[in-house]
Design an enzyme around this catalytic site. Structure first.
Site, PDB file in Angstrom:
ATOM      1  N   LYS A  15       0.823  -1.215   0.000  1.00  0.00           N
ATOM      2  CA  LYS A  15       0.000   0.000   0.000  1.00  0.00           C
ATOM      3  C   LYS A  15       0.862   1.271   0.000  1.00  0.00           C
ATOM      4  CE  LYS A  15      -4.073  -2.192   0.894  1.00  0.00           C
ATOM      5  NZ  LYS A  15      -3.692  -3.615   0.835  1.00  0.00           N
TER       6      LYS A  15
HETATM    7  C1  PLP Z   1      -4.331  -4.762   0.381  1.00  0.00           C
HETATM    8  C2  PLP Z   1      -3.526  -6.002   0.354  1.00  0.00           C
HETATM    9  C3  PLP Z   1      -3.764  -7.025  -0.596  1.00  0.00           C
HETATM   10  C4  PLP Z   1      -4.906  -6.960  -1.602  1.00  0.00           C
HETATM   11  O1  PLP Z   1      -4.693  -5.971  -2.557  1.00  0.00           O
HETATM   12  P1  PLP Z   1      -5.924  -5.483  -3.488  1.00  0.00           P
HETATM   13  O2  PLP Z   1      -5.404  -4.312  -4.223  1.00  0.00           O
HETATM   14  O3  PLP Z   1      -7.027  -5.123  -2.533  1.00  0.00           O
HETATM   15  O4  PLP Z   1      -6.288  -6.622  -4.348  1.00  0.00           O
HETATM   16  C5  PLP Z   1      -2.927  -8.122  -0.597  1.00  0.00           C
HETATM   17  N1  PLP Z   1      -1.925  -8.247   0.309  1.00  0.00           N
HETATM   18  C6  PLP Z   1      -1.674  -7.297   1.233  1.00  0.00           C
HETATM   19  C7  PLP Z   1      -0.569  -7.523   2.207  1.00  0.00           C
HETATM   20  C8  PLP Z   1      -2.455  -6.147   1.297  1.00  0.00           C
HETATM   21  O5  PLP Z   1      -2.209  -5.208   2.234  1.00  0.00           O
END
Ligand code: PLP
Length: 459
Positions: free
Chosen positions: A108
């Site tokens: 993120k």
């Molecule tokens: C948010 C997240 C995901 C999923 O990502 P999306 O964009 O919602 O598909 C997968 N792994 C981790 C560690 C995350 O924080």
């Protein structure tokens, strides 16, 4: 670049407007009016540093001359602790692309480190301020807080369900003591937090009075910034193997990460296919295997950031899959809202999408994958990444090397690592240091009025 709604109801917007708006007013999602074909630039881009590549890609989707682009991108990626930002590591039969070298150790950060700076620049231009309201089940909250802390034109209010995020995740949020950061521990579930957020965004007088903004993954800037690491990873893998194309495996929740890969593919990056991986919450893998997108119940797993049934970014994909036709998109989304299901017909070749392959991995398979990769290749996967690796392992290709996106550092999920390996292997000095740090957080009841009053008092 102009931005339009997947539902066709909004007048085209400019890039800056689309970023500040988050969603279209007609309830749809904002998408670029054109997806540029960059096939003839790949050669010139393949040796660029990460931040330079980001600049080259991002500017195609803006109006091209925004003075703040260069600085905001350079600054955002200077916060990453690896010089390559999103390095590629070989682990047995696959490449793992590590997206977790940012300040909160999850992917993120790639988007939110930039989005905080982008908001700041757009607000400075308009001489305006913004109050960000977010609900988090874990990783988004801390990444958003890190992107916004200390920025004078913004405050951020992050709701998490009290006692229902991991202790590490809670500490990553509540140990940030900047004056513009407010953590609210809501006495309820994540669904309660999300319902409060939706209600306050729908309260237009309140929303306008406080200039409320959103940082969730429907914001186009988040998707845009994630397109970059697909290019970067593909260039590295092709350079190391001499292959002419690659495939990516993506652990998926809200369809944000994989959507960025879908755009990279449409732009002309030689991606043979995208491998979509889900945990037991498998609405998306069921869709790509059957054409039916239908709600199930959310089950808690060891990869909690993927414990999602309604994927907020799916509508963007659906729009393209339905021939870029807003009226068909509206009909499908209406059917889904009314019945909890929508259907897409198979193509002439009998599949939903020839360039998307989907599968899921359950908890036992995920733990076994973590164990096996650690013992065979001395590489520690976090449980989200392991879901992608497991699904990819049945789909390896001789011509196209497989790049598995690593979405979190294993130290964020120490319990899963202990369960998988029987040992306490997952540590990171940054997380260890949080143990004794002072915290600030306010507990509030799961009530719209309580959260509204909290914000009213602070703004
Ligand atoms: C948010 C997240 C995901 C999923 O990502 P999306 O964009 O919602 O598909 C997968 N792994 C981790 C560690 C995350 O924080």
């Amino acid at each position: 670049m102009a931005y339009i709604s997947t539902r066709g109801g909004d007048a085209p917007m400019r890039f800056g407007e689309a970023v500040m708006a988050g969603m279209a007013r007609d309830g749809g999602l904002l998408i670029p009016a054109i997806v540029p074909d960059v096939t003839d630039r790949l050669e010139a881009w393949k040796d660029l540093r990460y931040a330079d590549l980001a600049h080259a890609i991002v500017r195609l989707f803006t109006d091209g001359d925004e003075a703040y682009l260069r600085g905001s991108i350079d600054e955002a990626y200077a916060t990453f602790r690896h010089p390559d930002v999103a390095p590629l590591v070989e682990a047995g039969p696959v490449f793992v692309q590590e997206l977790f070298h940012g300040p909160t150790l999850a992917f993120k950060d790639v988007a939110l480190q930039w989005l905080g700076r982008l908001f700041e620049a757009l607000l400075a231009e308009a001489d305006d301020t913004l109050n960000i309201l977010a609900a988090t089940s874990g990783d988004t909250g801390s990444a958003a807080i890190q992107g916004v802390r200390g920025r004078p034109r913004m405050r951020i209010f992050v709701m998490h369900p009290r006692g229902r995020v991991s202790e590490l995740q809670e500490r990553q949020m509540t140990t940030v003591l900047d004056d513009n950061v407010f953590n609210l521990a809501v006495e309820g579930s994540f669904d309660d937090c999300q319902a409060i957020m939706k209600t306050l965004f729908a309260d237009l007088p309140f929303k306008d009075r406080h200039h409320l903004g959103a940082v969730n993954s429907v914001n186009w800037a988040r998707v845009l910034s994630q397109i970059v690491y697909y290019f970067f990873g593909a260039f590295r893998a092709m350079e190391r193997t001499g292959a002419a194309s690659v495939q990516f495996a993506i652990p998926t929740g809200n369809f944000g990460n994989i959507l960025a890969g879908y755009y990279a593919m449409r732009m002309g990056l030689p991606i043979r296919r995208l491998i979509l991986a889900t945990n037991e919450n498998d609405i998306l893998s069921r869709f790509f295997n059957t054409g039916e997108y239908s709600l199930g119940r959310v089950a808690p797993t060891i990869s909690p950031s993927m414990d999602i049934q309604v994927a907020s970014n799916f509508e963007r994909y659906l729009y393209y899959r339905l021939g870029s036709d807003p009226s068909r998109t509206v009909d499908s989304m209406r059917a889904f809202a009314q019945t909890g299901a929508l259907r897409v017909d198979r193509g002439l070749n009998g599949v939903i999408d020839a360039r998307m392959t989907a599968g899921s991995a359950n908890t036992a398979e995920t733990l076994e994958t973590i164990r096996a990769f650690h013992s065979s290749y001395d590489y520690l996967l976090d449980p989200h990444t392991a879901v992608g690796v497991k699904v990819a392992s049945g789909l390896l290709s001789d011509e196209a090397p497989t790049i598995c996106l690593a979405t979190a550092h294993p130290a964020k999920f120490p319990q899963a690592i202990r369960d998988a390996t029987g040992r306490d292997l997952a540590h990171h000095p940054m997380l260890d240091a949080l143990k004794d740090a002072p915290t600030r957080c306010e507990t509030v009841p799961a009530s719209i009025d309580a959260v509204r009053a909290f914000i009213d008092e602070r703004v």
